[in-house]
Design a protein around this motif. Structure first.
Motif, mmCIF file in Angstrom:
data_model
loop_
_atom_site.group_PDB
_atom_site.id
_atom_site.type_symbol
_atom_site.label_atom_id
_atom_site.label_comp_id
_atom_site.label_asym_id
_atom_site.label_seq_id
_atom_site.Cartn_x
_atom_site.Cartn_y
_atom_site.Cartn_z
ATOM 1 N N LEU A 115 -51.624 32.787 -31.247
ATOM 2 C CA LEU A 115 -52.255 31.920 -32.223
ATOM 3 C C LEU A 115 -51.491 30.603 -32.346
ATOM 4 O O LEU A 115 -52.066 29.513 -32.341
ATOM 5 C CB LEU A 115 -52.267 32.666 -33.556
ATOM 6 C CG LEU A 115 -52.800 31.912 -34.752
ATOM 7 C CD1 LEU A 115 -54.296 31.760 -34.615
ATOM 8 C CD2 LEU A 115 -52.461 32.644 -36.028
ATOM 9 N N VAL A 116 -50.147 30.736 -32.428
ATOM 10 C CA VAL A 116 -49.300 29.573 -32.626
ATOM 11 C C VAL A 116 -49.418 28.619 -31.442
ATOM 12 O O VAL A 116 -49.646 27.411 -31.608
ATOM 13 C CB VAL A 116 -47.840 30.049 -32.816
ATOM 14 C CG1 VAL A 116 -46.891 28.890 -32.704
ATOM 15 C CG2 VAL A 116 -47.702 30.749 -34.151
ATOM 16 N N ILE A 127 -52.938 26.924 -31.265
ATOM 17 C CA ILE A 127 -53.144 25.900 -32.288
ATOM 18 C C ILE A 127 -52.326 24.655 -31.976
ATOM 19 O O ILE A 127 -52.832 23.530 -32.020
ATOM 20 C CB ILE A 127 -52.806 26.469 -33.685
ATOM 21 C CG1 ILE A 127 -53.886 27.467 -34.086
ATOM 22 C CG2 ILE A 127 -52.706 25.352 -34.703
ATOM 23 C CD1 ILE A 127 -53.663 28.118 -35.424
ATOM 24 N N LEU A 128 -51.064 24.852 -31.613
ATOM 25 C CA LEU A 128 -50.218 23.690 -31.310
ATOM 26 C C LEU A 128 -50.782 22.907 -30.134
ATOM 27 O O LEU A 128 -50.879 21.678 -30.177
ATOM 28 C CB LEU A 128 -48.794 24.147 -30.987
ATOM 29 C CG LEU A 128 -47.980 24.667 -32.172
ATOM 30 C CD1 LEU A 128 -46.616 25.117 -31.709
ATOM 31 C CD2 LEU A 128 -47.855 23.595 -33.243
ATOM 32 N N LEU A 129 -51.174 23.629 -29.073
ATOM 33 C CA LEU A 129 -51.677 22.944 -27.883
ATOM 34 C C LEU A 129 -52.921 22.129 -28.198
ATOM 35 O O LEU A 129 -53.069 20.992 -27.735
ATOM 36 C CB LEU A 129 -52.002 23.964 -26.802
ATOM 37 C CG LEU A 129 -50.864 24.269 -25.839
ATOM 38 C CD1 LEU A 129 -51.283 25.332 -24.871
ATOM 39 C CD2 LEU A 129 -50.474 22.999 -25.105
ATOM 40 N N LEU A 149 -53.815 20.910 -31.063
ATOM 41 C CA LEU A 149 -53.454 19.752 -31.875
ATOM 42 C C LEU A 149 -52.944 18.637 -30.967
ATOM 43 O O LEU A 149 -53.249 17.463 -31.158
ATOM 44 C CB LEU A 149 -52.373 20.132 -32.883
ATOM 45 C CG LEU A 149 -52.862 20.875 -34.124
ATOM 46 C CD1 LEU A 149 -51.685 21.284 -34.974
ATOM 47 C CD2 LEU A 149 -53.810 20.001 -34.921
ATOM 48 N N VAL A 150 -52.166 19.009 -29.951
ATOM 49 C CA VAL A 150 -51.593 18.007 -29.063
ATOM 50 C C VAL A 150 -52.663 17.407 -28.163
ATOM 51 O O VAL A 150 -52.721 16.202 -27.961
ATOM 52 C CB VAL A 150 -50.474 18.642 -28.217
ATOM 53 C CG1 VAL A 150 -49.974 17.663 -27.181
ATOM 54 C CG2 VAL A 150 -49.342 19.088 -29.116
ATOM 55 N N GLU A 182 -56.048 17.389 -28.442
ATOM 56 C CA GLU A 182 -57.328 17.031 -29.034
ATOM 57 C C GLU A 182 -58.378 18.044 -28.590
ATOM 58 O O GLU A 182 -58.521 18.311 -27.408
ATOM 59 C CB GLU A 182 -57.795 15.629 -28.588
ATOM 60 C CG GLU A 182 -56.783 14.546 -28.790
ATOM 61 C CD GLU A 182 -56.920 13.899 -30.175
ATOM 62 O OE1 GLU A 182 -58.025 13.428 -30.501
ATOM 63 O OE2 GLU A 182 -55.918 13.875 -30.913
ATOM 64 N N ILE A 199 -61.890 27.396 -37.607
ATOM 65 C CA ILE A 199 -60.838 26.804 -38.426
ATOM 66 C C ILE A 199 -60.722 25.312 -38.177
ATOM 67 O O ILE A 199 -59.746 24.673 -38.571
ATOM 68 C CB ILE A 199 -59.464 27.490 -38.215
ATOM 69 C CG1 ILE A 199 -58.993 27.348 -36.772
ATOM 70 C CG2 ILE A 199 -59.521 28.950 -38.608
ATOM 71 C CD1 ILE A 199 -57.553 27.798 -36.605
ATOM 72 N N GLY A 200 -61.714 24.724 -37.534
ATOM 73 C CA GLY A 200 -61.751 23.274 -37.412
ATOM 74 C C GLY A 200 -61.050 22.726 -36.197
ATOM 75 O O GLY A 200 -60.754 21.537 -36.128
ATOM 76 N N LEU A 201 -60.763 23.562 -35.219
ATOM 77 C CA LEU A 201 -60.117 23.078 -34.003
ATOM 78 C C LEU A 201 -61.042 23.194 -32.798
ATOM 79 O O LEU A 201 -60.591 23.247 -31.668
ATOM 80 C CB LEU A 201 -58.830 23.859 -33.726
ATOM 81 C CG LEU A 201 -57.655 23.552 -34.643
ATOM 82 C CD1 LEU A 201 -56.495 24.454 -34.353
ATOM 83 C CD2 LEU A 201 -57.242 22.097 -34.480
#
Lengths: 309, 352, 342
Positions: C189-190, C193-195, C197-198, C200, C282-284
């Motif tokens: 999950l982590v 999500i991080l990827l 965010l980086v 787009e 969740i908006g990603l």
């Protein structure tokens, strides 16, 4: 045992260190770096931030500063709630999440184990098919779909339980059910397979040859042996609860960590994202360790080989 | 001599996804009081299925004991007993030792408790009494330091020790019949001898009848009083040890005996039975062994042979014993043995 | 023990039969190839076969569905928020396809009549008047695309990594296993999500994020199998005959790995479908106007109280996809698992 534990804890710290580093550098890569996301910060905040994190410093120094802060339990200051430290935000939100998680874990594993055991004992009957069906549905239907459907039909249409928010225990029932379907299905499937395998093993045939009744065979001999490996899925289950909590808390508007995490993703509140990420990772690693230790405690084969040989 | 257990017209089928496998096709035998009956045969011949059916331990979901099968013990037909009634027989009157001692003990239960369990169940012993008796049994089967080891888990014992424990479990209630399903196959040769010795000694002490399943003729000669040879789900020859070893009649028994390596076999190379066991999904017409039998006659391919009587204790199912059958020469190794048998028939043959 | 020799048989029956040693070696069962055998087993599993049929239908709809309804793909605000209506079955009262909608106060709304709309939208329209039937199948198409792409990347990385690590063993294996251990210590999950965010959110970034976290399981399974297989006689024999390492891996080990690879892949696909939808929720997820099953569910959830059909339709489809994939995967696992062979 002591040496093994120490080794595991060291490895755990190493993993955590790597996770924090990855988080830090990935956040640095984001266009318009988190600490310099000027549009979202007031002048005074930026002054505090830059002084504190030394954003004018070269990257390695920023990295070591961040690391030092994390070790001291300082995860930075939130963007969306001015001047609120991330640690305060997290500790204010952890209660509902922990309660939901624990309830779902306990209810999910116990009910799942129950389903798996009766499925194995009544193999190839309608009871077995029923328990398999629940397991397949629970594993397949995404938790947020299930949660949304529960909310719509049970709370909105039938009005049996509150639709959302967090104002008492009855508010936790639907979210707990929504979260626990995955643990139920995994525990049930795993338990059924283990139980069937154990029931066909030689020592069960010997127990029957001794004249033990089917009840004694199932509960005195088979259950304990089948339960031991189930401990190994508790780790992945706890992780699935973390994933689930993000969406379920969003759906039921529960003021927990997951809901906060989703909001901070949507408004790009980087310090909160980083802090929560690190917390989740630490929890995950810790749970895996606990499960391994637990496993070695309840299985006599592992326990004693460490002690005597 | 009085029979303690009689198996009559036993027919068992397994339902598999490919169809019905007729694993046992009309087996008859009886076990006499105090004797050791060895059942010999290759894998898949039905030895284990037969004994599991005596204990009613076959999985109910895919196996079926056919109508008309009888397993008579103590005036009861075990095939017709309810589960509850059968529980009272298992472990008390009839008990069993399994092939693999490494897997036949519950890994998460202390061995003392595993031995005590049938005592508490069948003899209404208290926990204390049962543990005392378990200790006695461990001494009886020759386990060293029984006082401390009674509180240990199975993984702390070697294979031979575990088999001793399994024997202790089986003997706990002084059973009338003990079924040993290849109890030495999984053990080292030296340990095998120890376990066989132990079983022979114990049989004298507690006066039990034993059904001993094996594919090892050396073991048979060592322990058995009588031998039943199984092939393709049937008993093809039955007789006393001397009769089977020194005067075998069925070509399959000939094959088994001549393929047994022996040190004093001077020149002839090891005999081999060609081919593989019959497909019991579609059992062949006639004698199941016919296709692998170099002595086969036309009738073997058409008709199943009945049991022909050789002596009061010796029967064999082969058409070679029919009065119309031609005289054939058995393999050399068998001829030598038959010669010996006729020589001392009067001294050893009358034991039973 | 009956001696029924009183039955008479003709003398010639007791002639020695033609003895043919080759007959003794005859094998009764027809020999089946790996695939025939597996197919025989899958065919026995009704749930897997039904799943296969439903999945095939869903695939076909993902390909042609967007062109079936005849409505333009663009927005049409005049036709916004219309409930599902299918002319042919609009009279069946228990089916929700009559073009009416009951609001929270129990009042039945009839937007088609009210707004005098002649056309009927099978699955209704969204708040911008887009045909949901078209958007649904476009969404399924994109969700499947992401899932298959991510799984394919997983498979390539996982199989190569696992095969190399298991085959070469020793130090190579040791280092590669430590890396895996650390990677699997980080919750998926982590990383995902991080990827995202980086990178787009977008089809590629989501695929990449899923692939990066997904290959570890495959690598582990393959390594385990390779470790087991490489010491078996056929591999050793090939080595003794001087075959090169990669020849042994590709000619001897891979064919034996096909079963576990297929099973694992079949479980990875629904997992990827789930994660894509989860991220959207969740908006990603994908950015509008692109649609995936996840974004459709998220859009539907926002208006669940007013227009529940907007959530129900994609919710049913994603559940159907997940259930059928899982059932088919179960069926295949039972078919390929050598432990189940009887």
């Amino acid at each position: 045992m002591g040496k093994y534990l120490l080794q595991r804890i060291l490895f755990m710290l190493l993993t955590l260190f790597i996770i924090i580093s990855i988080t830090f550098f990935l956040m640095k890569l984001i266009p318009g770096s988190p600490f310099a996301a000027a549009a979202k910060l007031s002048e005074s905040q930026r002054a505090i931030m830059e002084a504190k994190y030394g954003l004018d410093q070269p990257l390695p120094i920023q990295y070591f500063r961040y690391m030092a802060n994390v070790i001291q339990g300082d995860l930075g200051i939130s963007f969306q709630f001015s001047n609120t430290p991330v640690t305060d935000l997290i500790s204010g939100r952890i209660g509902p999440s922990a309660m939901l998680g624990l309830q779902a874990m306990i209810f999910g594993t116990i009910f799942g184990i129950f389903l798996g055991v009766i499925g194995a004992l009544k193999q190839n009957t309608w009871i077995d098919s029923g328990s398999t069906l629940i397991a397949v549905l629970g594993k397949s239907i995404p938790s947020f779909v299930f949660a949304a459907l529960l909310q719509y039909f049970i709370a909105v249409k039938l009005g049996w339980l509150p639709v959302a928010f967090w104002r008492g225990w009855e508010y936790s029932i639907l979210p707990t059910i929504a979260l626990s379907i995955f643990p139920i299905s995994i525990a049930a499937r795993f338990m059924r397979t283990e139980m069937i395998e154990v029931l066909s093993s030689d020592y069960i045939v010997l127990a029957r040859a001794k004249g033990a009744s089917s009840f004694e065979v199932a509960f005195k001999h088979a259950l304990r042996n089948a339960l031991i490996p189930v401990v190994t899925v508790l780790g992945p289950l706890a992780v699935s609860l973390m994933t689930g909590s993000l969406v379920v808390e969003k759906i039921f508007a529960i003021p927990g960590l997951g809901e906060q995490f989703v909001t901070s993703i949507n408004v790009l509140d980087y310090p909160v994202i980083m802090g929560t990420t690190i917390l989740f990772a630490a929890l995950f690693i810790f749970i895996v360790l606990v499960v391994d230790v637990l496993y070695s405690i309840i299985d006599p084969r592992i326990r004693l080989s460490g002690g005597e040989n | 001599m009085e029979s303690i257990l009689q198996v009559k017209n036993l027919n068992i089928s397994f339902n598999t996804y490919a169809g019905e496998v007729k694993a046992i096709r009309g087996v008859n035998f009886d076990l006499k009081k105090g004797e050791t009956l060895a059942i010999v045969g290759e894998s898949g011949s039905g030895k284990s299925v037969t004994t599991k059916s005596i204990m009613q331990l076959l999985p109910k979901s895919n196996s079926e004991i056919k109508q008309g099968s009888e397993i008579l013990f103590d005036g009861k037909n075990l095939v017709e007993l309810s589960d509850k009634e059968m529980e009272k027989v298992r472990g008390k009157d009839i008990s069993m030792i399994f092939q693999d001692p490494m897997t036949s003990l519950n890994p998460t239960m202390k061995i003392g408790k595993q031995i005590a369990e049938p005592l508490i169940k069948h003899q209404s012993f208290s926990r204390k009494q049962a543990m005392d008796r378990a200790l006695e049994l461990l001494k009886l089967v020759g386990l060293p330091q029984p006082e401390t080891r009674i509180h240990q888990y199975p993984h702390q014992f070697s294979g031979g020790q575990r088999q001793r424990i399994v024997i202790a479990v089986a003997l706990a209630c002084n059973p009338k019949v003990l079924i040993a399903d290849e109890p030495t196959t999984a053990l080292d040769v030296t340990i095998q001898a120890q376990i066989l010795d132990l079983m022979k000694n114990l049989q004298k002490k507690i006066d039990t009848s034993i059904i001993f399943i094996t594919h090892d003729l050396g073991v048979v000669a060592n322990v058995a009083d009588r031998v039943a040879v199984m092939y393709g789900g049937k008993i093809v020859e039955v007789g006393t040890v001397d009769e089977i070893f020194y005067n075998p009649q069925h070509p399959y028994t000939w094959g088994l005996i001549s393929s047994m390596p022996s040190i004093d076999a001077d020149d002839d190379e090891l005999f081999v039975i060609p081919g593989s066991p019959p497909d019991l999904l579609n059992p062949p017409k006639g004698d199941a062994f016919a296709l692998r039998n170099r002595y086969a006659m036309t009738i073997d391919l058409e008709e199943e042979p009945p049991m022909f009587k050789v002596s009061d204790t010796h029967y064999a199912a082969t058409w070679l014993l029919h009065p119309d059958a031609p005289e054939v020469e058995p393999p050399l190794a068998v001829q030598k043995r038959q010669h010996k048998f006729r020589g001392n028939n009067h001294t050893e043959g009358d034991v039973f | 023990m009956v001696n029924n020799s009183n039955k008479k048989f003709p003398k010639e029956m007791f002639q020695k039969a033609q003895y043919d040693e080759s007959l003794a070696e005859k094998i009764e069962k027809p020999s089946l190839s790996f695939w025939q055998d597996a197919w025989l087993r899958v065919r026995k599993n009704k749930a897997a076969i039904v799943s296969l049929v439903i999945l095939t239908l869903l695939f076909i709809m993902a390909l042609i569905g967007p062109y079936l309804s005849g409505h333009p793909t663009g927005q049409n605000v005049a036709h916004s928020n219309l409930p599902p209506k299918i002319e042919a079955i609009s009279d069946v009262s228990w089916l929700p396809f009559d073009g009416t909608l009951t609001n929270r106060n129990g009042v039945t709304l009839t937007p088609y009549e009210d707004r005098q709309i002649e056309e009927s939208y099978w699955f209704g329209t969204d708040s911008l008047g887009r045909d949901l039937f078209t958007r649904l199948w476009e969404g399924v198409r994109i969700s499947l695309l992401i899932a298959f792409l991510a799984t394919a990347i997983d498979m390539v990385i996982g199989v190569s990594y696992g095969a190399i690590s298991g085959y070469f063993g020793g130090r190579v294996d040791n280092i590669m296993q430590r890396i895996i251990e650390i990677l699997s210590g980080i919750p998926n999950l982590v990383i995902v999500i991080l990827l995202i965010l980086v990178l787009e959110p977008g089809i590629l970034s989501i695929t990449l994020a899923l692939a990066i976290t997904g290959w570890v399981t495959m690598a582990r399974v393959v390594r385990g199998q390779v470790l087991k297989l490489k010491n078996q006689e056929f591999a050793l024999a090939s080595k003794t005959l001087g075959a090169r390492d990669f020849r042994i891996i590709y000619k001897h080990l891979l064919p034996n790995l096909v079963g576990v690879i297929i099973i694992n892949t079949m479980f990875t696909i629904p997992n990827a479908i789930f994660f894509e939808a989860f991220l959207s929720f969740i908006g990603l997820g994908l950015q509008p106007p692109d649609a995936s099953l996840g974004t459709l569910i998220e859009d539907g959830f926002k208006v669940i109280l007013l227009y529940p059909y907007m959530l129900l339709v994609p919710a049913v489809v994603i559940s159907l996809l997940m259930i059928t994939f899982n059932l088919l995967a179960d069926g295949l696992r039972d078919a390929f698992d050598p432990k189940m062979r009887d």
